[in-house]
Design an enzyme around this catalytic site. Sequence first.
Site, mmCIF file in Angstrom:
data_model
loop_
_atom_site.group_PDB
_atom_site.id
_atom_site.type_symbol
_atom_site.label_atom_id
_atom_site.label_comp_id
_atom_site.label_asym_id
_atom_site.label_seq_id
_atom_site.Cartn_x
_atom_site.Cartn_y
_atom_site.Cartn_z
ATOM 1 N N GLU A 231 -72.371 77.598 -9.633
ATOM 2 C CA GLU A 231 -72.566 79.046 -9.826
ATOM 3 C C GLU A 231 -73.519 79.330 -10.983
ATOM 4 O O GLU A 231 -74.030 80.439 -11.116
ATOM 5 C CB GLU A 231 -71.223 79.737 -10.070
ATOM 6 N N TYR B 292 -68.440 85.096 -14.032
ATOM 7 C CA TYR B 292 -67.957 83.702 -14.003
ATOM 8 C C TYR B 292 -69.125 82.738 -14.243
ATOM 9 O O TYR B 292 -69.044 81.835 -15.081
ATOM 10 C CB TYR B 292 -67.304 83.417 -12.640
ATOM 11 N N ASP C 222 -52.592 76.979 -24.581
ATOM 12 C CA ASP C 222 -53.358 77.981 -23.842
ATOM 13 C C ASP C 222 -54.801 77.970 -24.344
ATOM 14 O O ASP C 222 -55.030 77.845 -25.548
ATOM 15 C CB ASP C 222 -52.725 79.371 -24.054
ATOM 16 N N ARG D 276 -56.543 73.748 -2.088
ATOM 17 C CA ARG D 276 -57.382 74.857 -2.560
ATOM 18 C C ARG D 276 -56.567 76.145 -2.573
ATOM 19 O O ARG D 276 -55.740 76.391 -1.672
ATOM 20 C CB ARG D 276 -58.550 74.984 -1.576
ATOM 21 N N SER E 131 -70.436 74.307 -13.121
ATOM 22 C CA SER E 131 -70.406 74.789 -11.734
ATOM 23 C C SER E 131 -71.798 75.091 -11.183
ATOM 24 O O SER E 131 -72.693 75.537 -11.921
ATOM 25 C CB SER E 131 -69.580 76.083 -11.707
ATOM 26 N N HIS F 8 -66.031 72.402 -3.970
ATOM 27 C CA HIS F 8 -65.236 71.310 -3.381
ATOM 28 C C HIS F 8 -63.842 71.827 -3.054
ATOM 29 O O HIS F 8 -63.258 72.592 -3.808
ATOM 30 C CB HIS F 8 -65.223 70.075 -4.282
HETATM 31 P P1 NAP Z 1 -58.063 76.283 -10.050
HETATM 32 O O1 NAP Z 1 -57.355 75.673 -8.888
HETATM 33 O O2 NAP Z 1 -58.258 77.765 -10.101
HETATM 34 O O3 NAP Z 1 -57.286 75.836 -11.389
HETATM 35 C C1 NAP Z 1 -57.539 76.425 -12.634
HETATM 36 C C2 NAP Z 1 -56.582 75.866 -13.662
HETATM 37 O O4 NAP Z 1 -56.844 76.466 -14.928
HETATM 38 C C3 NAP Z 1 -55.098 76.114 -13.352
HETATM 39 O O5 NAP Z 1 -54.374 74.952 -13.702
HETATM 40 C C4 NAP Z 1 -54.764 77.254 -14.319
HETATM 41 O O6 NAP Z 1 -53.408 77.286 -14.694
HETATM 42 C C5 NAP Z 1 -55.609 76.845 -15.524
HETATM 43 N N1 NAP Z 1 -55.807 77.940 -16.493
HETATM 44 C C6 NAP Z 1 -56.419 79.128 -16.262
HETATM 45 N N2 NAP Z 1 -56.423 79.849 -17.384
HETATM 46 C C7 NAP Z 1 -55.825 79.106 -18.357
HETATM 47 C C8 NAP Z 1 -55.529 79.310 -19.731
HETATM 48 N N3 NAP Z 1 -55.840 80.444 -20.366
HETATM 49 N N4 NAP Z 1 -54.907 78.325 -20.428
HETATM 50 C C9 NAP Z 1 -54.558 77.194 -19.796
HETATM 51 N N5 NAP Z 1 -54.800 76.934 -18.498
HETATM 52 C C10 NAP Z 1 -55.428 77.885 -17.779
HETATM 53 O O7 NAP Z 1 -59.500 75.622 -10.216
HETATM 54 P P2 NAP Z 1 -60.109 74.254 -9.567
HETATM 55 O O8 NAP Z 1 -60.701 74.567 -8.257
HETATM 56 O O9 NAP Z 1 -59.124 73.165 -9.721
HETATM 57 O O10 NAP Z 1 -61.343 74.025 -10.559
HETATM 58 C C11 NAP Z 1 -61.196 73.260 -11.758
HETATM 59 C C12 NAP Z 1 -62.333 73.618 -12.701
HETATM 60 O O11 NAP Z 1 -63.578 73.305 -12.091
HETATM 61 C C13 NAP Z 1 -62.427 75.081 -13.079
HETATM 62 O O12 NAP Z 1 -62.908 75.139 -14.411
HETATM 63 C C14 NAP Z 1 -63.469 75.652 -12.138
HETATM 64 O O13 NAP Z 1 -64.078 76.783 -12.701
HETATM 65 C C15 NAP Z 1 -64.406 74.469 -12.039
HETATM 66 N N6 NAP Z 1 -65.172 74.345 -10.801
HETATM 67 C C16 NAP Z 1 -64.537 74.360 -9.612
HETATM 68 C C17 NAP Z 1 -65.262 74.158 -8.454
HETATM 69 C C18 NAP Z 1 -64.599 74.126 -7.105
HETATM 70 O O14 NAP Z 1 -65.317 74.254 -6.093
HETATM 71 N N7 NAP Z 1 -63.285 73.921 -7.027
HETATM 72 C C19 NAP Z 1 -66.651 73.925 -8.533
HETATM 73 C C20 NAP Z 1 -67.264 73.892 -9.785
HETATM 74 C C21 NAP Z 1 -66.511 74.089 -10.931
HETATM 75 P P3 NAP Z 1 -52.294 78.178 -13.882
HETATM 76 O O15 NAP Z 1 -51.750 77.249 -12.824
HETATM 77 O O16 NAP Z 1 -51.327 78.501 -14.957
HETATM 78 O O17 NAP Z 1 -53.003 79.375 -13.315
HETATM 79 O O1 F7E Z 2 -66.728 81.908 -1.793
HETATM 80 C C1 F7E Z 2 -68.190 84.074 0.859
HETATM 81 C C2 F7E Z 2 -68.401 84.523 -0.573
HETATM 82 O O2 F7E Z 2 -64.672 82.305 -3.132
HETATM 83 C C3 F7E Z 2 -67.708 81.195 -1.085
HETATM 84 C C4 F7E Z 2 -65.143 78.477 -7.063
HETATM 85 O O3 F7E Z 2 -64.422 77.275 -6.996
HETATM 86 O O4 F7E Z 2 -67.077 77.472 -6.055
HETATM 87 C C5 F7E Z 2 -66.134 78.526 -5.918
HETATM 88 O O5 F7E Z 2 -66.795 79.790 -5.962
HETATM 89 C C6 F7E Z 2 -68.602 82.129 -0.324
HETATM 90 C C7 F7E Z 2 -69.124 83.321 -1.137
HETATM 91 O O6 F7E Z 2 -66.158 80.304 -3.617
HETATM 92 C C8 F7E Z 2 -65.140 85.703 1.949
HETATM 93 O O7 F7E Z 2 -69.143 85.747 -0.637
HETATM 94 C C9 F7E Z 2 -67.170 85.485 2.670
HETATM 95 O O8 F7E Z 2 -70.510 83.468 -0.908
HETATM 96 O O9 F7E Z 2 -64.779 80.290 -1.609
HETATM 97 P P1 F7E Z 2 -65.473 81.215 -2.517
HETATM 98 P P2 F7E Z 2 -67.340 80.542 -4.675
HETATM 99 O O10 F7E Z 2 -67.483 81.954 -5.031
HETATM 100 O O11 F7E Z 2 -68.548 79.840 -4.145
HETATM 101 C C10 F7E Z 2 -67.855 77.496 -7.272
HETATM 102 C C11 F7E Z 2 -68.763 76.298 -7.268
HETATM 103 C C12 F7E Z 2 -66.996 77.621 -8.486
HETATM 104 O O12 F7E Z 2 -67.355 77.109 -9.549
HETATM 105 C C13 F7E Z 2 -65.858 78.581 -8.403
HETATM 106 O O13 F7E Z 2 -64.894 78.299 -9.418
HETATM 107 O O14 F7E Z 2 -67.849 82.696 0.746
HETATM 108 N N1 F7E Z 2 -67.081 84.797 1.514
HETATM 109 N N2 F7E Z 2 -66.002 86.054 2.968
HETATM 110 C C14 F7E Z 2 -65.829 84.899 1.036
HETATM 111 N N3 F7E Z 2 -65.260 84.388 -0.061
HETATM 112 C C15 F7E Z 2 -63.947 84.661 -0.278
HETATM 113 N N4 F7E Z 2 -63.336 84.145 -1.373
HETATM 114 N N5 F7E Z 2 -63.229 85.479 0.588
HETATM 115 C C16 F7E Z 2 -63.787 86.016 1.720
HETATM 116 O O15 F7E Z 2 -63.118 86.731 2.469
#
Ligand code: NAP
Ligand code: F7E
Length: 343
Positions: A142, A164, A73, A199, A140, A194
């Site tokens: 973000e 975050y 963890d 997702r 990220s 992505h």
């Molecule tokens: P995700 O689907 O939410 O997966 C997160 C993973 O982290 C899951 O396997 C979760 O395990 C694990 N986890 C959370 N807390 C943990 C803990 N305390 N110990 C061990 N494992 C833990 O995220 P993702 O979209 O694949 O993203 C992967 C990474 O890229 C993340 O760090 C995210 O912040 C970053 N990121 C994502 C995006 C995007 O657009 N997808 C963009 C930029 C950066 P469980 O299955 O047990 O919950």
């Molecule tokens: O929101 C708008 C919301 O939650 C995108 C994570 O993977 O990417 C992700 O973060 C946008 C935001 O992603 C709803 O306000 C409108 O502006 O899909 P999201 P995120 O917040 O951009 C970054 C790069 C990461 O690193 C993060 O881990 O969409 N929005 N209406 C909504 N968003 C959600 N979730 N739900 C709505 O109903």
Amino acid sequence: MSINQPVSRQKSESKDTPRRALITGITGQDGAYLAEFLLEMGYEVHGMVRRSSTESFDRIEHIHGHIELHQADLLDQLSIITLISDVRPHEVYNLAAQSFVPTSWLQPLLTGEFTGLGVTRVLEAIRLVDTGIRFYQASSSEMFGAVDEEPQTEATPFYPRSPYGVAKVYGHWITVNYRESYDIFACSGMLFNHESPRRGKEFVTRKVSDAVARIKLGVQDSLSLGNLDAARDWGYAGDYVRAMWLMLQQDKPSDYVIATGEKHTVRDLVELAFNHVGLDWQKYVCTDPKLLRPAEVNKLRGDATKARNELGWRPEVDFPSLVRMMVDADLERVEREINEQKL
Ligand code: NAP
Ligand code: F7E
């Protein structure tokens, strides 16, 4: 799925020994794509999973005979040290995090522990066990937050707008710091959003594709969303995990923006998704102020020129194809669930 008990690994290696990778967050969207990609590249793939009363390994079910899972963890330093010294990976991909932005306002301290300090715990384990292990940190877009500059590059200053984003800035800088302090091959990938059919359903793209499928198939009436004007640079997760691997194959470690260079609004997303199934989105979508964020990020668009030039990386799936892919996958799944009387 079975989880390995700790075992001490033989450290002797020949040139035929496969490369070993350890993925934290292997049960998440990116973890599943990265595990598949590394298996195709001939890697021995290990994944870190946390204990839960209900196993949720759906995304890696199809490869479970080909990967080794280990319990640890991000909150538990010793569990990570033990894991890294047992597996002795050549590469560690730190993808685990509390990754949902709205939850970070509800649980800011936990987000800081997982998403921020968790990075240091993995880096500390590498420093203690073997500083030759290469490290990838999932940073990220973000981190750019309320940015002035558009598009954003590796040189754009950070202005995170959520707990975050703040935690990710910490994770980014501690990665840079361990590279500079201990000469660890540590890279920070500044990935823009992505998406994929894998997702989580709370993220907006998947929330929309799932709702479109359910509305089309008659098991949902409407879709509530927050800010329709928010814009993101959305790419395909399968393309982005390739960039993570490429970063760790270079001669020198560095940090890279990974993005498509195009941005679209949530409204564009909704329109494309509903059009794909022949429905008029305006008849089904409503907005709910409860879904607005305390602080929003409005103009994220990345410039991946450095990744293109140094890694030879470019995205292959464009935004309309991504939206169609996600809607089609949800249509197929919802139809199957209706037939199996799960819905
Ligand atoms: P995700 O689907 O939410 O997966 C997160 C993973 O982290 C899951 O396997 C979760 O395990 C694990 N986890 C959370 N807390 C943990 C803990 N305390 N110990 C061990 N494992 C833990 O995220 P993702 O979209 O694949 O993203 C992967 C990474 O890229 C993340 O760090 C995210 O912040 C970053 N990121 C994502 C995006 C995007 O657009 N997808 C963009 C930029 C950066 P469980 O299955 O047990 O919950
Ligand atoms: O929101 C708008 C919301 O939650 C995108 C994570 O993977 O990417 C992700 O973060 C946008 C935001 O992603 C709803 O306000 C409108 O502006 O899909 P999201 P995120 O917040 O951009 C970054 C790069 C990461 O690193 C993060 O881990 O969409 N929005 N209406 C909504 N968003 C959600 N979730 N739900 C709505 O109903």
